[in-house]
Design a protein around this motif. Structure first.
Motif, PDB file in Angstrom:
ATOM      1  N   ASP A 108     -82.350 -74.835  26.193  1.00 27.64           N
ATOM      2  CA  ASP A 108     -83.638 -75.350  26.684  1.00 27.64           C
ATOM      3  C   ASP A 108     -84.605 -75.598  25.531  1.00 27.64           C
ATOM      4  OD1 ASP A 108     -86.029 -75.884  27.900  1.00 27.64           O
ATOM      5  OD2 ASP A 108     -86.105 -74.051  29.093  1.00 27.64           O
ATOM      6  N   PHE A 109     -84.786 -76.882  25.201  1.00 31.31           N
ATOM      7  CA  PHE A 109     -85.791 -77.260  24.207  1.00 31.31           C
ATOM      8  C   PHE A 109     -87.013 -77.888  24.859  1.00 31.31           C
ATOM      9  CE2 PHE A 109     -82.196 -76.578  21.505  1.00 31.31           C
ATOM     10  CZ  PHE A 109     -82.745 -76.137  20.309  1.00 31.31           C
ATOM     11  N   ALA A 110     -86.991 -78.041  26.180  1.00 27.99           N
ATOM     12  CA  ALA A 110     -88.140 -78.633  26.868  1.00 27.99           C
ATOM     13  C   ALA A 110     -89.380 -77.758  26.718  1.00 27.99           C
ATOM     14  CB  ALA A 110     -87.816 -78.846  28.347  1.00 27.99           C
ATOM     15  N   ARG A 113     -90.750 -78.411  23.333  1.00 26.61           N
ATOM     16  CA  ARG A 113     -91.298 -79.760  23.323  1.00 26.61           C
ATOM     17  C   ARG A 113     -92.693 -79.773  23.959  1.00 26.61           C
ATOM     18  NH1 ARG A 113     -88.829 -83.419  19.938  1.00 26.61           N
ATOM     19  NH2 ARG A 113     -86.565 -83.198  20.088  1.00 26.61           N
ATOM     20  N   ALA A 126     -86.004 -80.119  15.860  1.00 30.17           N
ATOM     21  CA  ALA A 126     -85.272 -79.878  17.102  1.00 30.17           C
ATOM     22  C   ALA A 126     -84.231 -80.944  17.380  1.00 30.17           C
ATOM     23  CB  ALA A 126     -86.252 -79.801  18.273  1.00 30.17           C
ATOM     24  N   ASP A 127     -84.297 -82.066  16.641  1.00 34.99           N
ATOM     25  CA  ASP A 127     -83.384 -83.168  16.898  1.00 34.99           C
ATOM     26  C   ASP A 127     -82.080 -83.071  16.109  1.00 34.99           C
ATOM     27  OD1 ASP A 127     -85.104 -84.374  18.691  1.00 34.99           O
ATOM     28  OD2 ASP A 127     -86.101 -85.587  17.152  1.00 34.99           O
ATOM     29  N   SER A 132     -79.377 -77.658  18.173  1.00 30.31           N
ATOM     30  CA  SER A 132     -78.596 -77.631  19.410  1.00 30.31           C
ATOM     31  C   SER A 132     -77.613 -76.474  19.403  1.00 30.31           C
ATOM     32  CB  SER A 132     -77.853 -78.957  19.589  1.00 30.31           C
ATOM     33  OG  SER A 132     -78.759 -80.024  19.701  1.00 30.31           O
ATOM     34  N   GLN A 179     -83.892 -82.583  27.433  1.00 28.02           N
ATOM     35  CA  GLN A 179     -83.873 -81.486  26.468  1.00 28.02           C
ATOM     36  C   GLN A 179     -83.523 -80.127  27.094  1.00 28.02           C
ATOM     37  OE1 GLN A 179     -84.969 -81.496  22.761  1.00 28.02           O
ATOM     38  NE2 GLN A 179     -84.068 -83.491  23.117  1.00 28.02           N
ATOM     39  N   HIS A 270     -79.194 -86.657  27.682  1.00 30.63           N
ATOM     40  CA  HIS A 270     -80.203 -85.713  28.129  1.00 30.63           C
ATOM     41  C   HIS A 270     -81.171 -85.340  27.017  1.00 30.63           C
ATOM     42  CE1 HIS A 270     -80.790 -84.266  32.122  1.00 30.63           C
ATOM     43  NE2 HIS A 270     -81.299 -83.139  31.662  1.00 30.63           N
ATOM     44  N   GLY A 271     -81.306 -86.222  26.033  1.00 27.74           N
ATOM     45  CA  GLY A 271     -82.372 -86.072  25.059  1.00 27.74           C
ATOM     46  C   GLY A 271     -82.044 -85.294  23.811  1.00 27.74           C
ATOM     47  N   PHE A 272     -80.756 -84.894  23.645  1.00 28.69           N
ATOM     48  CA  PHE A 272     -80.359 -84.178  22.432  1.00 28.69           C
ATOM     49  C   PHE A 272     -79.875 -85.221  21.423  1.00 28.69           C
ATOM     50  CE2 PHE A 272     -80.465 -80.925  25.560  1.00 28.69           C
ATOM     51  CZ  PHE A 272     -80.602 -79.716  24.908  1.00 28.69           C
ATOM     52  N   ARG A 273     -80.591 -85.388  20.318  1.00 22.96           N
ATOM     53  CA  ARG A 273     -80.317 -86.496  19.400  1.00 22.96           C
ATOM     54  C   ARG A 273     -79.215 -86.165  18.386  1.00 22.96           C
ATOM     55  NH1 ARG A 273     -85.815 -86.380  20.465  1.00 22.96           N
ATOM     56  NH2 ARG A 273     -86.558 -88.237  21.557  1.00 22.96           N
TER      57      ARG A 273
END
Length: 275
Positions: A108-110, A113, A126-127, A132, A179, A270-273
């Protein structure tokens, strides 16, 4: 009928099926619980009270977390219909429906963020793949603490990695924002004694414990020894395959991963770069 508690020697012996067990140098109740771990796939209908769930989560939050980032969250799913839908996404595993609670552990990085956005602060780090990794590792450490806590209370557990078969659909079912990624599930409940779940033997320590430097060649004899030992377990479970056949089939092709070969794509969706 009260089930007898294995002696320390027997507890270690059943973990390895060692024909010549050695008495452990030290022992305590924590070691007893750890060595008696087994996967439970049949559960009684008895509920897991919310007070117990809170205790499992406090145990989970007592696990180490990298830099105190605490980049994991968990969703407790009790609703029978939601569990049934998640079970369908995870290969129709009946025990997901049967168990009273499914805990879905997420990277959970939301949360971070949101902190960064509220303060107009950068969060470029975080990217990266490293971050991750931290989310996945933190979730695993927390979940394993919850497993030990649950089993110390007489509850049974089993991990559900198949939630990664269809991660986009799982995210939609659980309302996961960008995220936040479902890493795995964990069933918790009262074991059905009729299942007779047993301790699965592991590789001999000499196959996994290296001294000073890694020695691949030395493992062969110990892996071969394990094949013989686990055959006894499989025979008790009325399974005909060998461990070697099982693990090689599990990793034989992308198709054998049952959708999990898309993990990088799913994470990106899902937003994980993952730079």
């Amino acid at each position: 009928m009260t089930q007898s508690v294995p002696t320390p020697t027997h507890a270690v012996q059943q973990r390895y099926r060692d024909p010549q067990p050695v008495e452990p140098a030290q022992w305590n109740q924590v070691l007893q619980v750890l060595h008696e771990h087994r996967s439970v796939r049949r559960y009684l209908s008895d509920p897991v009270p919310d007070a117990t769930l809170r205790l499992l989560i406090s145990a989970a939050q007592s696990a180490p977390t990298s830099s105190n980032l605490q980049v994991w969250s968990v969703i407790a799913v009790r609703d029978p219909q939601r569990k049934a839908r998640l079970a369908a996404l995870a290969g129709d595993q009946a025990h997901i429906v049967q168990a009273p609670v499914l805990l879905v552990w997420t990277a959970d990085f939301a949360r971070l963020r949101q902190l960064a956005e509220d303060r107009s602060a950068p969060l470029e780090g975080a990217d990266y793949l490293e971050s991750s990794y931290v989310g996945f590792i933190d979730a695993a450490l927390a979940a394993q603490n919850a497993v030990v806590a649950a089993e110390s209370l007489g509850l049974g557990t089993v991990y559900i990695g198949a939630l990664r078969n269809k991660p986009e659909e799982v995210a939609a079912e659980l309302g996961l924002p960008p995220q936040v990624f479902a890493v795995f599930g964990l069933l918790v409940g009262h074991p059905d004694p009729a299942e007779d779940a047993r301790v699965k033997p592991r590789l001999p320590q000499d196959a996994v414990l290296h001294r000073e430097t890694y020695d691949l060649d030395a493992q062969r004899v110990h892996v071969a020894e394990y094949e013989t030992r686990i055959a006894e377990f499989y025979a008790e479970q009325r399974l005909s395959h060998s461990w070697t056949e099982r693990v090689l089939a599990r990793l034989a092709s992308a198709a054998a991963l049952n959708g999990r070969h898309r993990l990088r794509e799913s994470l990106a969706n899902h937003g994980f770069r993952l730079h």
